[in-house]
Design a protein around this motif. Structure first.
Motif, PDB file in Angstrom:
ATOM      1  N   VAL A  75       0.827  -1.213   0.000  1.00 31.22           N
ATOM      2  CA  VAL A  75       0.000   0.000   0.000  1.00 31.22           C
ATOM      3  C   VAL A  75       0.861   1.263   0.000  1.00 31.22           C
ATOM      4  O   VAL A  75       0.552   2.239  -0.696  1.00 31.22           O
ATOM      5  CB  VAL A  75      -0.953  -0.005   1.218  1.00 31.22           C
ATOM      6  CG1 VAL A  75      -1.668   1.324   1.365  1.00 31.22           C
ATOM      7  CG2 VAL A  75      -1.954  -1.145   1.096  1.00 31.22           C
ATOM      8  N   LEU A  76       1.946   1.265   0.737  1.00 30.89           N
ATOM      9  CA  LEU A  76       2.756   2.469   0.940  1.00 30.89           C
ATOM     10  C   LEU A  76       3.684   2.798  -0.234  1.00 30.89           C
ATOM     11  O   LEU A  76       3.941   3.974  -0.507  1.00 30.89           O
ATOM     12  CB  LEU A  76       3.581   2.301   2.217  1.00 30.89           C
ATOM     13  CG  LEU A  76       4.461   3.468   2.657  1.00 30.89           C
ATOM     14  CD1 LEU A  76       3.611   4.669   3.024  1.00 30.89           C
ATOM     15  CD2 LEU A  76       5.332   3.045   3.822  1.00 30.89           C
ATOM     16  N   THR A  77       4.180   1.800  -0.925  1.00 34.47           N
ATOM     17  CA  THR A  77       5.220   1.997  -1.943  1.00 34.47           C
ATOM     18  C   THR A  77       4.910   3.064  -2.989  1.00 34.47           C
ATOM     19  O   THR A  77       5.770   3.886  -3.288  1.00 34.47           O
ATOM     20  CB  THR A  77       5.570   0.649  -2.609  1.00 34.47           C
ATOM     21  OG1 THR A  77       6.125  -0.210  -1.602  1.00 34.47           O
ATOM     22  CG2 THR A  77       6.567   0.821  -3.724  1.00 34.47           C
ATOM     23  N   PRO A  78       3.710   3.107  -3.577  1.00 32.01           N
ATOM     24  CA  PRO A  78       3.471   4.129  -4.603  1.00 32.01           C
ATOM     25  C   PRO A  78       3.570   5.565  -4.093  1.00 32.01           C
ATOM     26  O   PRO A  78       3.761   6.498  -4.875  1.00 32.01           O
ATOM     27  CB  PRO A  78       2.052   3.846  -5.087  1.00 32.01           C
ATOM     28  CG  PRO A  78       1.756   2.456  -4.668  1.00 32.01           C
ATOM     29  CD  PRO A  78       2.582   2.205  -3.447  1.00 32.01           C
ATOM     30  N   PHE A  79       3.447   5.752  -2.793  1.00 29.97           N
ATOM     31  CA  PHE A  79       3.433   7.098  -2.222  1.00 29.97           C
ATOM     32  C   PHE A  79       4.793   7.539  -1.684  1.00 29.97           C
ATOM     33  O   PHE A  79       4.920   8.666  -1.200  1.00 29.97           O
ATOM     34  CB  PHE A  79       2.382   7.177  -1.111  1.00 29.97           C
ATOM     35  CG  PHE A  79       1.020   6.787  -1.577  1.00 29.97           C
ATOM     36  CD1 PHE A  79       0.273   7.628  -2.392  1.00 29.97           C
ATOM     37  CD2 PHE A  79       0.486   5.550  -1.244  1.00 29.97           C
ATOM     38  CE1 PHE A  79      -0.983   7.260  -2.848  1.00 29.97           C
ATOM     39  CE2 PHE A  79      -0.766   5.162  -1.691  1.00 29.97           C
ATOM     40  CZ  PHE A  79      -1.499   6.024  -2.500  1.00 29.97           C
ATOM     41  N   LEU A  80       5.792   6.671  -1.745  1.00 37.91           N
ATOM     42  CA  LEU A  80       7.115   7.032  -1.233  1.00 37.91           C
ATOM     43  C   LEU A  80       7.808   8.016  -2.167  1.00 37.91           C
ATOM     44  O   LEU A  80       7.662   7.928  -3.393  1.00 37.91           O
ATOM     45  CB  LEU A  80       7.972   5.773  -1.062  1.00 37.91           C
ATOM     46  CG  LEU A  80       7.536   4.825   0.039  1.00 37.91           C
ATOM     47  CD1 LEU A  80       8.372   3.561   0.008  1.00 37.91           C
ATOM     48  CD2 LEU A  80       7.628   5.491   1.396  1.00 37.91           C
ATOM     49  N   PRO A  81       8.590   8.945  -1.600  1.00 31.02           N
ATOM     50  CA  PRO A  81       9.284   9.942  -2.423  1.00 31.02           C
ATOM     51  C   PRO A  81      10.510   9.337  -3.123  1.00 31.02           C
ATOM     52  O   PRO A  81      11.637   9.478  -2.672  1.00 31.02           O
ATOM     53  CB  PRO A  81       9.676  11.025  -1.418  1.00 31.02           C
ATOM     54  CG  PRO A  81       9.790  10.303  -0.120  1.00 31.02           C
ATOM     55  CD  PRO A  81       8.789   9.192  -0.170  1.00 31.02           C
ATOM     56  N   MET A  82      10.259   8.642  -4.225  1.00 34.00           N
ATOM     57  CA  MET A  82      11.328   8.022  -5.002  1.00 34.00           C
ATOM     58  C   MET A  82      11.168   8.444  -6.455  1.00 34.00           C
ATOM     59  O   MET A  82      10.058   8.581  -6.944  1.00 34.00           O
ATOM     60  CB  MET A  82      11.270   6.493  -4.885  1.00 34.00           C
ATOM     61  CG  MET A  82      11.437   5.981  -3.479  1.00 34.00           C
ATOM     62  SD  MET A  82      11.021   4.227  -3.290  1.00 34.00           S
ATOM     63  CE  MET A  82      12.362   3.451  -4.147  1.00 34.00           C
ATOM     64  N   SER A  83      12.294   8.641  -7.136  1.00 33.54           N
ATOM     65  CA  SER A  83      12.238   9.103  -8.526  1.00 33.54           C
ATOM     66  C   SER A  83      12.465   7.954  -9.512  1.00 33.54           C
ATOM     67  O   SER A  83      13.189   8.099 -10.478  1.00 33.54           O
ATOM     68  CB  SER A  83      13.276  10.202  -8.744  1.00 33.54           C
ATOM     69  OG  SER A  83      14.560   9.691  -8.457  1.00 33.54           O
ATOM     70  N   VAL A  84      11.850   6.815  -9.237  1.00 41.28           N
ATOM     71  CA  VAL A  84      11.931   5.674 -10.137  1.00 41.28           C
ATOM     72  C   VAL A  84      10.508   5.220 -10.445  1.00 41.28           C
ATOM     73  O   VAL A  84       9.574   5.532  -9.700  1.00 41.28           O
ATOM     74  CB  VAL A  84      12.755   4.514  -9.518  1.00 41.28           C
ATOM     75  CG1 VAL A  84      14.197   4.917  -9.317  1.00 41.28           C
ATOM     76  CG2 VAL A  84      12.157   4.047  -8.212  1.00 41.28           C
ATOM     77  N   PRO A  85      10.322   4.489 -11.550  1.00 38.10           N
ATOM     78  CA  PRO A  85       8.972   3.996 -11.863  1.00 38.10           C
ATOM     79  C   PRO A  85       8.413   3.106 -10.757  1.00 38.10           C
ATOM     80  O   PRO A  85       9.159   2.506  -9.978  1.00 38.10           O
ATOM     81  CB  PRO A  85       9.179   3.192 -13.153  1.00 38.10           C
ATOM     82  CG  PRO A  85      10.460   3.693 -13.730  1.00 38.10           C
ATOM     83  CD  PRO A  85      11.298   4.153 -12.581  1.00 38.10           C
ATOM     84  N   VAL A  86       7.101   3.010 -10.711  1.00 39.87           N
ATOM     85  CA  VAL A  86       6.433   2.280  -9.630  1.00 39.87           C
ATOM     86  C   VAL A  86       6.886   0.823  -9.577  1.00 39.87           C
ATOM     87  O   VAL A  86       7.074   0.271  -8.490  1.00 39.87           O
ATOM     88  CB  VAL A  86       4.892   2.378  -9.784  1.00 39.87           C
ATOM     89  CG1 VAL A  86       4.186   1.511  -8.756  1.00 39.87           C
ATOM     90  CG2 VAL A  86       4.444   3.806  -9.650  1.00 39.87           C
ATOM     91  N   GLY A  87       7.088   0.189 -10.702  1.00 38.51           N
ATOM     92  CA  GLY A  87       7.544  -1.198 -10.708  1.00 38.51           C
ATOM     93  C   GLY A  87       8.881  -1.367 -10.014  1.00 38.51           C
ATOM     94  O   GLY A  87       9.087  -2.309  -9.243  1.00 38.51           O
TER      95      GLY A  87
END
Length: 145
Positions: free
Chosen positions: A26-38
């Motif tokens: 649930v949390l991963t898509p909302f993390l401040p990361m500059s890489v694609p969701v996969g």
């Protein structure tokens, strides 16, 4: 309940797999990361697996330290505070490039948000809701099997 070493390891792995896996998903898509969701999912689940594997070593250390306590167990607040040394070790392993398939740290904010949220979720479930579906868990030293 005084958890046995194998009970602590089983409980840690179970909660990280079930609760940690759900929270991470649930949390991963909302993390401040500059890489694609996969790629984000790949990174966060590798970090979760690293926490599980390194956590087995922590359990042996905690078990050794508990032998000097009268009750042979940690107070609840001490179990919560262990997130600090464990988080610092995992972050250090990430920064040193020692976590397989992760080239470098994904960023301190993403890591710490993910780590703390998963840690708190696992801790809260272990302190209460875990005792409802696993009634005998308390009486078997934390063993699930």
């Amino acid at each position: 309940m005084v958890p046995t070493l194998i009970g602590r390891i089983q409980t840690r792995l179970f909660l990280l797999a079930v609760v940690g896996g759900l929270v991470t998903a649930v949390l991963t898509p909302f993390l401040p990361m500059s890489v694609p969701v996969g790629e984000r999912y790949g990174i966060t689940f590798i970090v979760l697996a690293t926490v599980a594997v390194v956590g087995i070593g922590w359990e042996f250390l905690y078990h050794l330290l508990m032998q000097w306590r009268w009750e042979k167990d940690w107070p609840t607040y001490a179990a919560l505070v262990t997130l600090v040394p464990e988080g610092l070790l995992i972050w250090g392993l990430l920064r040193a490039g020692m976590v397989p398939t992760i080239d470098g740290p994904a960023g301190p904010w993403a890591f710490w948000i993910h780590f703390v949220v998963v840690w708190l979720a696992v801790w809260f479930v272990a302190q209460g809701p875990m005792r409802v579906p696993f009634i005998r868990w308390r009486f078997h030293g934390g063993r699930l099997l």
